[in-house]
Structure formats: C-alpha cells, structure tokens
Design an enzyme around this catalytic site. Structure first.
Site, PDB file in Angstrom:
ATOM      1  N   TYR A 147      -1.364  -0.314  10.281  1.00 42.27           N
ATOM      2  CA  TYR A 147      -1.520  -0.821   8.902  1.00 42.27           C
ATOM      3  C   TYR A 147      -0.294  -0.454   8.079  1.00 42.27           C
ATOM      4  O   TYR A 147       0.216  -1.279   7.311  1.00 42.27           O
ATOM      5  CB  TYR A 147      -2.798  -0.217   8.317  1.00 42.27           C
ATOM      6  N   SER A 203       0.848  -1.202   0.000  1.00 36.40           N
ATOM      7  CA  SER A 203       0.000   0.000   0.000  1.00 36.40           C
ATOM      8  C   SER A 203       0.874   1.240   0.000  1.00 36.40           C
ATOM      9  O   SER A 203       1.980   1.230   0.543  1.00 36.40           O
ATOM     10  CB  SER A 203      -0.886   0.015   1.245  1.00 36.40           C
TER      11      SER A 203
HETATM   12  N1  NAD Z   1      -8.861  -0.514  -1.768  1.00 37.55           N
HETATM   13  C1  NAD Z   1      -7.892   0.354  -1.566  1.00 37.55           C
HETATM   14  O1  NAD Z   1      -8.103   1.575  -1.631  1.00 37.55           O
HETATM   15  C2  NAD Z   1      -6.495  -0.133  -1.266  1.00 37.55           C
HETATM   16  C3  NAD Z   1      -5.439   0.786  -1.192  1.00 37.55           C
HETATM   17  C4  NAD Z   1      -4.149   0.323  -0.888  1.00 37.55           C
HETATM   18  C5  NAD Z   1      -3.932  -1.027  -0.684  1.00 37.55           C
HETATM   19  N2  NAD Z   1      -4.979  -1.901  -0.765  1.00 37.55           N
HETATM   20  C6  NAD Z   1      -4.717  -3.314  -0.487  1.00 37.55           C
HETATM   21  O2  NAD Z   1      -5.298  -4.103  -1.516  1.00 37.55           O
HETATM   22  C7  NAD Z   1      -5.799  -5.322  -0.961  1.00 37.55           C
HETATM   23  C8  NAD Z   1      -7.267  -5.495  -1.344  1.00 37.55           C
HETATM   24  O3  NAD Z   1      -7.986  -4.369  -0.892  1.00 37.55           O
HETATM   25  P1  NAD Z   1      -9.582  -4.290  -1.081  1.00 37.55           P
HETATM   26  O4  NAD Z   1      -9.976  -2.918  -0.664  1.00 37.55           O
HETATM   27  O5  NAD Z   1      -9.958  -4.788  -2.416  1.00 37.55           O
HETATM   28  O6  NAD Z   1     -10.062  -5.345   0.047  1.00 37.55           O
HETATM   29  P2  NAD Z   1     -11.496  -5.555   0.707  1.00 37.55           P
HETATM   30  O7  NAD Z   1     -11.422  -5.125   2.140  1.00 37.55           O
HETATM   31  O8  NAD Z   1     -12.585  -4.963  -0.139  1.00 37.55           O
HETATM   32  O9  NAD Z   1     -11.656  -7.138   0.622  1.00 37.55           O
HETATM   33  C9  NAD Z   1     -10.807  -7.982   1.351  1.00 37.55           C
HETATM   34  C10 NAD Z   1     -11.282  -9.415   1.202  1.00 37.55           C
HETATM   35  O10 NAD Z   1     -10.438 -10.221   2.031  1.00 37.55           O
HETATM   36  C11 NAD Z   1     -11.237 -11.098   2.821  1.00 37.55           C
HETATM   37  N3  NAD Z   1     -10.534 -11.375   4.068  1.00 37.55           N
HETATM   38  C12 NAD Z   1     -10.203 -10.482   5.037  1.00 37.55           C
HETATM   39  N4  NAD Z   1      -9.587 -11.104   6.035  1.00 37.55           N
HETATM   40  C13 NAD Z   1      -9.511 -12.424   5.689  1.00 37.55           C
HETATM   41  C14 NAD Z   1      -8.971 -13.570   6.322  1.00 37.55           C
HETATM   42  N5  NAD Z   1      -8.406 -13.503   7.531  1.00 37.55           N
HETATM   43  N6  NAD Z   1      -9.063 -14.756   5.690  1.00 37.55           N
HETATM   44  C15 NAD Z   1      -9.653 -14.853   4.475  1.00 37.55           C
HETATM   45  N7  NAD Z   1     -10.184 -13.793   3.839  1.00 37.55           N
HETATM   46  C16 NAD Z   1     -10.112 -12.596   4.436  1.00 37.55           C
HETATM   47  C17 NAD Z   1     -12.538 -10.344   3.031  1.00 37.55           C
HETATM   48  O11 NAD Z   1     -13.611 -11.224   3.350  1.00 37.55           O
HETATM   49  C18 NAD Z   1     -12.724  -9.637   1.687  1.00 37.55           C
HETATM   50  O12 NAD Z   1     -13.423 -10.437   0.756  1.00 37.55           O
HETATM   51  C19 NAD Z   1      -5.543  -5.248   0.545  1.00 37.55           C
HETATM   52  O13 NAD Z   1      -4.347  -5.916   0.870  1.00 37.55           O
HETATM   53  C20 NAD Z   1      -5.388  -3.765   0.795  1.00 37.55           C
HETATM   54  O14 NAD Z   1      -4.588  -3.477   1.929  1.00 37.55           O
HETATM   55  C21 NAD Z   1      -6.245  -1.483  -1.055  1.00 37.55           C
END
Ligand code: NAD
Length: 261
Positions: free
Chosen positions: A156, A145
């Site tokens: 985080y 991230s």
């Molecule tokens: N969306 C953003 O703006 C953003 C920005 C920077 C980084 N990221 C990174 O990208 C990745 C995806 O982000 P997103 O926003 O699409 O995620 P999200 O929160 O929308 O979805 C995460 C998914 O992971 C699953 N999950 C969470 N904990 C779990 C566990 N212990 N075991 C199994 N499944 C589990 C949840 O059920 C969900 O389906 C993450 O690593 C996040 O840190 C996202």
C-alpha cells in the site's frame, strides 16, 4: 463549515463515493453548489445520491469497478452524459486491504494492494484527460497517504508513493493545458464502521495485532498524537479542488497532524 456557492456551476466526479472520505467530500461539495458524479462499486452509493438530491443538490451515481480501465472510462462517459463536462475529479478509491509485515504478504496479496490503491487513480486520470484537454481546464485531486513512511503495509505504501509520483509528473506535463493535479496525504482518520470493509475476508487475531502495531506507529508519528476526523480530511481536499488553490499544482499536502509521510 460550508462555503456558500464555492463550487457553483462545477461538475465534480468523486470515486469511492459510497462511504468514508469520498462520501463526505461529495456531500459537502454538493452543498457548496457542485453537480456530483458519485462513482463506486458498492450499490449503496445511490443512498449518497438520494441524500444530496433530498438536500436540494444535483447528483448522479455510477456503479462500476475502477480496478478495470473499462470502469474508469464508463465513469467519465457517464459524467459527460449527465452534465456535459468534468471540472474536478477526486480520485479517492484506495485503502490498505491487509496489515502485515512485508515478509508475510503472499504475492497475490501484493498485487491486490496495487490494484486497489494505484490502478483506479492511474486509469481515471487517463480516462478524464481527453475531457479536460477539450475544455482547456480541469482539476484532479488524488488521495495519497502518510503510509508512504509507515509499517505493516509496504505494498500500500508503494501504491501511494506511486500516487505521489503520478501527481507530480501529470501536473508537470499538463500545467500548460490548464490542468492542475494535486493530492492530499491523509493520516489516520476516525470514521464510523465501514459498510464495505477493506478486507472482505475479515481480519484474524494475528492480523488485528499487526493492525494495532500500525495504528500505534501512525499515532506516535503524528505531532498531535491523535487521529484526524473526516471533516479534517474533507476540508483540505475541497480547498485544493477549489479555485482558491489556483496556483497550487504538483503538490502533495500532508494532512496528518504533523506526520509528513
Ligand atoms: N481512512 C483513513 O484513515 C485513510 C488514511 C490515509 C489515506 N486514506 C486514503 O483515503 C481514501 C479514502 O479512504 P476511506 O477510508 O474513506 O475509504 P473506504 O475504504 O472507507 O471507502 C472506499 C470506497 O471505495 C470503494 N471502492 C473500493 N474499490 C473500488 C473499485 N475498484 N471501484 C469502485 N469503487 C471502489 C468502496 O466500495 C468504498 O465505498 C483512500 O484512497 C485511502 O487510501 C485513508
């Protein structure tokens, strides 16, 4: 955009595949020929499986908790049982649960952020290694991230700094075994409302204010002064997962409109 057959014959495991970036990566990789193993603790991950199969692709889903080592081992075993190998692992589980100044975090909340955003990737990398070492080949794409330099979510940020460290160290240790390890570092990403919220308890008014401060910092830190789209996050992940990136390892690619995290 679809690159026809880019992942033909490849087996790809995507963690956190029920929604958001993970679901998008899985659906596009399947359309490009990969056989997908969709891992999530949300039961509705089966809907992504059904969508891929209905479109003519191959997918199985595994419901488990990747905050435990047993969950990670179960996921990799299920992938091998279904398709006999694992060519690509996309470690996508993660996400800031709470936004608040660091002084306002309770100790248990600090632990929860590390469990959510570092441990699943650390566990899955360990659990997949015997499979990839046996194959003499494999690709791991981790999700970091831009928050490694950002406000209101220090635990985080620390977890994602850990992702960067493990990506580089693992790449160095296993490059000569045929294993590439890379990461993208997304910036703020626009997406539909989450079916599984990051914080199951919901955010109160104060927390929403802290969240708005983080959003303002993320937007102003991006040269482009905007959030990215899901497609803009999915494309670089799949480039790094493909053989087009065969000479890229140990790299963390910022995908944040100019913010390098
Ligand atoms: N969306 C953003 O703006 C953003 C920005 C920077 C980084 N990221 C990174 O990208 C990745 C995806 O982000 P997103 O926003 O699409 O995620 P999200 O929160 O929308 O979805 C995460 C998914 O992971 C699953 N999950 C969470 N904990 C779990 C566990 N212990 N075991 C199994 N499944 C589990 C949840 O059920 C969900 O389906 C993450 O690593 C996040 O840190 C996202």
């Amino acid at each position: 955009m679809i690159f026809q057959g880019r992942f033909a014959g490849k087996v790809m495991v995507v963690t956190g595949a029920a929604q958001g970036i993970g679901a998008g990566v899985a659906i596009r990789a399947a359309a490009e020929g990969a056989s997908l193993v969709l891992v999530d603790r949300a039961e509705f991950v089966t809907e992504v499986e059904q969508e891929i199969i209905a479109a003519g692709g191959k997918a199985v889903s595994v419901t488990c908790d990747l905050e435990t080592y047993e969950g990670a081992a179960q996921a990799m075993a299920a992938a091998v049982a279904a398709f006999g190998r694992i060519d690509i692992l996309v470690n996508n589980v993660g996400g800031a649960i709470r936004m608040r100044p660091y002084a306002q975090f309770e100790p248990a909340q600090i632990d929860a952020e590390i469990r959510r955003s570092l441990m699943p990737t650390l566990y899955c990398c360990h659990a997949v290694l015997p499979v990839m070492l046996d194959q003499g080949a494999g690709i791991i794409v981790n999700l970091s991230s831009n928050a490694t330099r950002g406000i209101r979510r220090v635990p985080y940020s620390a977890a994602k700094g850990g992702i960067n460290g493990l990506t580089q160290a693992l790449a160095m240790e296993y490059a000569e075994s045929g294993i590439r390890v890379v990461a993208t570092a997304p910036g703020g990403t626009s997406a539909p409302p989450r079916r599984v919220p990051r914080n199951a308890e919901g955010d109160n008014v104060q927390e929403q204010t802290w969240m708005a401060e983080a959003v303002e910092q993320v937007t102003s830190s991006a040269f482009m002064k905007r959030y990215g789209t899901l497609d803009e996050q999915i494309a670089p992940i799949l480039f790094l997962a493909s053989d087009e990136a065969s000479y890229v390892t140990g790299s963390v690619l910022p995908v944040a409109g100019g913010d390098i995290g």
